[in-house]
Motif scaffolding. Structure first.
Motif, PDB file in Angstrom:
ATOM      1  N   ASP A 128       0.826  -1.204   0.000  1.00 40.56           N
ATOM      2  CA  ASP A 128       0.000   0.000   0.000  1.00 40.56           C
ATOM      3  C   ASP A 128       0.858   1.251   0.000  1.00 40.56           C
ATOM      4  OD1 ASP A 128      -2.840   1.260   0.614  1.00 40.56           O
ATOM      5  OD2 ASP A 128      -1.432   2.186   2.028  1.00 40.56           O
ATOM      6  N   ARG A 129       1.868   1.298   0.856  1.00 40.19           N
ATOM      7  CA  ARG A 129       2.719   2.485   0.933  1.00 40.19           C
ATOM      8  C   ARG A 129       3.599   2.622  -0.311  1.00 40.19           C
ATOM      9  NH1 ARG A 129      -0.748   3.185   4.169  1.00 40.19           N
ATOM     10  NH2 ARG A 129      -0.491   4.208   6.195  1.00 40.19           N
ATOM     11  N   THR A 130       3.928   1.527  -0.960  1.00 40.30           N
ATOM     12  CA  THR A 130       4.649   1.597  -2.229  1.00 40.30           C
ATOM     13  C   THR A 130       3.789   2.265  -3.289  1.00 40.30           C
ATOM     14  OG1 THR A 130       6.016  -0.341  -1.753  1.00 40.30           O
ATOM     15  CG2 THR A 130       5.699   0.227  -4.072  1.00 40.30           C
ATOM     16  N   ARG A 131       2.497   1.895  -3.334  1.00 35.26           N
ATOM     17  CA  ARG A 131       1.580   2.544  -4.276  1.00 35.26           C
ATOM     18  C   ARG A 131       1.424   4.023  -3.957  1.00 35.26           C
ATOM     19  NH1 ARG A 131      -1.274  -2.402  -3.581  1.00 35.26           N
ATOM     20  NH2 ARG A 131      -2.569  -1.437  -1.976  1.00 35.26           N
ATOM     21  N   LEU A 132       1.338   4.355  -2.686  1.00 33.57           N
ATOM     22  CA  LEU A 132       1.160   5.748  -2.275  1.00 33.57           C
ATOM     23  C   LEU A 132       2.380   6.588  -2.631  1.00 33.57           C
ATOM     24  CD1 LEU A 132      -0.468   7.916  -0.748  1.00 33.57           C
ATOM     25  CD2 LEU A 132       0.584   7.091   1.363  1.00 33.57           C
ATOM     26  N   ARG A 133       3.563   6.044  -2.412  1.00 33.61           N
ATOM     27  CA  ARG A 133       4.802   6.789  -2.657  1.00 33.61           C
ATOM     28  C   ARG A 133       5.181   6.840  -4.130  1.00 33.61           C
ATOM     29  NH1 ARG A 133       9.525   5.524   1.696  1.00 33.61           N
ATOM     30  NH2 ARG A 133       8.515   6.333   3.584  1.00 33.61           N
ATOM     31  N   GLY A 134       4.741   5.839  -4.895  1.00 37.43           N
ATOM     32  CA  GLY A 134       5.216   5.716  -6.260  1.00 37.43           C
ATOM     33  C   GLY A 134       6.647   5.222  -6.323  1.00 37.43           C
ATOM     34  N   GLU A 269       3.013  15.209  -4.871  1.00 35.57           N
ATOM     35  CA  GLU A 269       3.721  13.972  -4.572  1.00 35.57           C
ATOM     36  C   GLU A 269       3.745  13.103  -5.806  1.00 35.57           C
ATOM     37  OE1 GLU A 269       1.487  12.549  -1.268  1.00 35.57           O
ATOM     38  OE2 GLU A 269      -0.305  12.140  -2.443  1.00 35.57           O
ATOM     39  N   ALA A 270       4.441  11.993  -5.720  1.00 36.25           N
ATOM     40  CA  ALA A 270       4.653  11.158  -6.908  1.00 36.25           C
ATOM     41  C   ALA A 270       3.350  10.588  -7.456  1.00 36.25           C
ATOM     42  CB  ALA A 270       5.624  10.030  -6.569  1.00 36.25           C
ATOM     43  N   ILE A 306       0.107  24.967   0.835  1.00 36.17           N
ATOM     44  CA  ILE A 306       1.445  24.382   0.867  1.00 36.17           C
ATOM     45  C   ILE A 306       1.344  22.877   0.660  1.00 36.17           C
ATOM     46  CG2 ILE A 306       3.426  23.838   2.363  1.00 36.17           C
ATOM     47  CD1 ILE A 306       3.196  26.580   3.564  1.00 36.17           C
ATOM     48  N   GLY A 307       2.066  22.381  -0.326  1.00 32.80           N
ATOM     49  CA  GLY A 307       2.076  20.948  -0.592  1.00 32.80           C
ATOM     50  C   GLY A 307       1.002  20.472  -1.538  1.00 32.80           C
ATOM     51  N   TYR A 308       0.207  21.406  -2.093  1.00 36.25           N
ATOM     52  CA  TYR A 308      -0.884  21.033  -2.995  1.00 36.25           C
ATOM     53  C   TYR A 308      -0.868  21.919  -4.229  1.00 36.25           C
ATOM     54  CZ  TYR A 308      -2.630  18.110   0.724  1.00 36.25           C
ATOM     55  OH  TYR A 308      -2.723  17.142   1.682  1.00 36.25           O
ATOM     56  N   GLN A 309      -1.115  21.292  -5.365  1.00 34.03           N
ATOM     57  CA  GLN A 309      -1.147  22.002  -6.640  1.00 34.03           C
ATOM     58  C   GLN A 309      -2.604  22.210  -7.051  1.00 34.03           C
ATOM     59  OE1 GLN A 309       0.894  19.972  -9.804  1.00 34.03           O
ATOM     60  NE2 GLN A 309       0.757  21.701 -11.215  1.00 34.03           N
ATOM     61  N   VAL A 310      -2.900  23.387  -7.595  1.00 36.16           N
ATOM     62  CA  VAL A 310      -4.241  23.695  -8.088  1.00 36.16           C
ATOM     63  C   VAL A 310      -4.126  23.889  -9.604  1.00 36.16           C
ATOM     64  CG1 VAL A 310      -6.203  25.259  -7.964  1.00 36.16           C
ATOM     65  CG2 VAL A 310      -4.824  24.826  -5.911  1.00 36.16           C
TER      66      VAL A 310
END
Length: 313
Positions: A128-134, A269-270, A306-310
């Motif tokens: 699961d964390r591998t999928r989340l991190r890419g 994030e990735a 911060i940390g988010y793209q729009v």
């Protein structure tokens, strides 16, 4: 019995970021409702609220949904201003400390915890964390790097100890900024995470007596008044509620974004999961978008900037 007026925290007990919010509930003496969610995907009762955002925790008030602890804290400070998380005019510094605790300190803590747990980490969690991190969630590499991770965590802990020590003029500080603030809740989450997961936590913390005393004081703050409810109760509250408009534009927005514009918000994030909707509020530190869910109807989802793209949609 569920209360549609109270905040609902969607979390799991072992989540350090959730512990930060639970401590803030305690400090502000907030009555809140708890919905326990899975630690890994799938999270079928969370996705209708967030539109795809999967990180923990998420806070819900009626049909408004707050993603990321920054957005949650912003709302709690607005709705429950006393006592404040930003004492003595420290409007920026507690947030800055949070960037350290949520990123560099947290990453070192994760590497130490999972490197120490090694083969005890479930494969489903690793996947699961591998999928989340890419990228691979490489527990074997964390284990091989334990001496380094221990060094890193030790220095992060030393910073807390040094801040609590104060100086000859001011003396010891009971809290990082003198009075309890967001800085304490943010730094504590990593100490709590280490304490909760590692049998040798006492050894890790042994050389930091001021930190250990501070840890006890934060723990004593408690978690406020918690009531457990079901996910179906929380979804029912959202379905019956109509989110307030609270429209607020930003004439200085660098992207020239306007109220009503259709956008997608995505964590920087990735692995990118877009949450799309129409802007109902935007500022330098906050964006809220209105989306339609097939089962819940209208939902307004809040994010920090911060940390988010729009991006335009």
């Amino acid at each position: 019995m569920s209360d549609p007026q109270q905040p609902i925290l969607h979390h799991f007990e072992a989540s350090p970021f959730s512990e930060k919010i639970r401590v803030i509930f305690g400090f502000k003496r907030i009555a809140w409702q708890s919905v326990l969610i899975p630690r890994i995907l799938p999270k079928p009762d969370l996705m209708p609220l967030t539109g795809g955002y999967r990180r923990t925790p998420v806070m819900q008030i009626g049909a408004e949904v707050f993603c990321d602890t920054r957005a949650i804290i912003r709302e709690l400070e607005t709705s429950y201003p006393n006592p404040t998380l930003f004492p003595h005019g420290n409007a920026g510094l507690p947030w800055i400390v949070g960037e350290w605790t949520d990123r560099a300190f947290f990453l070192s803590s994760v590497n130490l915890v999972f490197g120490s747990l090694g083969d005890k980490v479930p494969q489903s969690f690793i996947e699961d964390r591998t999928r989340l991190r890419g990228a691979p969630f490489d527990v074997k590499a964390m284990t091989a790097g334990l001496p380094h991770h221990r060094d890193q965590v030790r220095d992060h802990l030393r910073l807390i100890e040094a801040q609590l020590a104060g100086d000859k003029a001011s003396g010891l500080r009971p809290w990082l900024l003198g009075d309890f603030s967001l800085a304490d809740a943010s730094a504590y989450m990593n100490v709590w995470y280490i304490r909760t997961n590692l049998a040798n936590a006492d050894d890790i913390l042994a050389e930091f007596p001021l930190l250990r005393d501070w840890e006890g004081r934060v723990r004593a703050v408690g978690h406020g008044q918690r009531t457990d409810i079901s996910a179906s109760d929380a979804l029912g509250i959202a379905a019956k509620a109509k989110p307030p408009t609270r429209a607020a534009g930003d004439a200085n927005d660098p992207g020239g974004r306007k109220l009503g514009a259709r956008v997608a918000v995505v964590a920087d994030e990735a692995v990118r999961t877009e949450v799309a909707g129409e802007i109902v509020a935007i500022s330098a530190d906050h964006i809220a978008i209105r989306r339609q869910d097939p089962t819940l109807g209208e939902v307004v989802v809040h994010f920090p900037r911060i940390g988010y793209q729009v991006v335009a949609r």
